[in-house]
Scaffold this motif. Structure first.
Motif, PDB file in Angstrom:
ATOM      1  N   UNK A  46      -1.286  11.802  -5.880  1.00 13.05           N
ATOM      2  CA  UNK A  46      -2.386  12.499  -4.827  1.00 13.05           C
ATOM      3  C   UNK A  46      -2.634  11.276  -3.740  1.00 13.05           C
ATOM      4  N   UNK A  47      -1.497  11.154  -3.018  1.00 14.31           N
ATOM      5  CA  UNK A  47      -1.200  10.208  -2.109  1.00 14.31           C
ATOM      6  C   UNK A  47      -2.413  10.241  -0.851  1.00 14.31           C
ATOM      7  N   UNK A 105       0.730  -1.143  -0.474  1.00 13.58           N
ATOM      8  CA  UNK A 105       0.112   0.268   0.259  1.00 13.58           C
ATOM      9  C   UNK A 105       1.033   1.313  -0.327  1.00 13.58           C
ATOM     10  N   UNK A 106       1.858   1.446   0.752  1.00 15.17           N
ATOM     11  CA  UNK A 106       2.695   2.272   1.083  1.00 15.17           C
ATOM     12  C   UNK A 106       3.331   2.338  -0.314  1.00 15.17           C
ATOM     13  N   UNK A 107       4.025   1.853  -0.888  1.00 18.25           N
ATOM     14  CA  UNK A 107       4.660   2.031  -2.091  1.00 18.25           C
ATOM     15  C   UNK A 107       3.754   1.799  -3.797  1.00 18.25           C
ATOM     16  N   UNK A 108       2.274   1.580  -2.832  1.00 19.60           N
ATOM     17  CA  UNK A 108       1.299   2.366  -4.567  1.00 19.60           C
ATOM     18  C   UNK A 108       1.555   4.013  -3.760  1.00 19.60           C
ATOM     19  N   UNK A 109       0.791   4.411  -3.187  1.00 17.91           N
ATOM     20  CA  UNK A 109       0.407   6.065  -2.426  1.00 17.91           C
ATOM     21  C   UNK A 109       1.936   6.602  -2.547  1.00 17.91           C
ATOM     22  N   UNK A 110       3.127   6.342  -2.058  1.00 15.11           N
ATOM     23  CA  UNK A 110       4.944   7.136  -2.677  1.00 15.11           C
ATOM     24  C   UNK A 110       4.564   7.434  -3.804  1.00 15.11           C
ATOM     25  N   UNK A 155      -4.915   9.516   4.344  1.00 11.44           N
ATOM     26  CA  UNK A 155      -5.252   8.134   5.435  1.00 11.44           C
ATOM     27  C   UNK A 155      -4.776   6.532   5.349  1.00 11.44           C
ATOM     28  N   UNK A 156      -5.044   6.295   4.088  1.00 16.82           N
ATOM     29  CA  UNK A 156      -3.880   4.702   3.546  1.00 16.82           C
ATOM     30  C   UNK A 156      -2.840   4.750   4.092  1.00 16.82           C
ATOM     31  N   UNK A 157      -2.044   6.162   3.779  1.00 16.32           N
ATOM     32  CA  UNK A 157      -0.826   5.646   4.423  1.00 16.32           C
ATOM     33  C   UNK A 157      -0.996   5.667   5.512  1.00 16.32           C
ATOM     34  N   UNK A 158      -1.243   6.177   6.730  1.00 17.69           N
ATOM     35  CA  UNK A 158      -1.846   6.129   8.145  1.00 17.69           C
ATOM     36  C   UNK A 158      -1.481   4.809   8.112  1.00 17.69           C
TER      37      UNK A 158
END
Length: 97
Positions: free
Chosen positions: A56-57, A47-52, A60-63
């Motif tokens: 527009x990361x 998930x973090x790799x996708x958001x990075x 809330x998904x990162x957290x």
């Protein structure tokens, strides 16, 4: 009665650089974690790799992914220095002391 909301919302989020650095450090340390922790950490890291790399990361998904990683690592990490280091990195990214 009408009222005006004069509050200011301050949004601080993890930068792409912070996430990339975190992901690289965790991936480099995965071998030192127990097999169960490695498996449980795989999804939040994805998930973090996708958001990075997202334009527009989603903070809330990162957290959520970071908190899930903390929970996963902390559950089986008694005395594990690698797990302690990962938890410290996450706390830094989230601004937790």
């Amino acid at each position: 009665m009408n009222s005006t909301d004069n509050s200011i919302n301050i949004v601080s989020g993890a930068s792409s650089e912070q996430l990339a650095g975190f992901i690289n450090q965790v991936r480099g340390s995965m071998a030192a974690l127990a097999q169960e922790q490695q498996q449980a950490t795989t999804e939040p890291l994805a998930v973090l790799e996708v958001e990075a790399v997202s334009r527009a990361p989603s903070q809330s998904k990162i957290r959520a992914a970071l908190l899930l990683t903390i929970k996963t690592v902390a559950e089986g990490a008694t005395g594990n220095l690698i797990a302690s280091g990962i938890s410290a990195l996450i706390a830094k990214i989230l601004g937790i002391r």
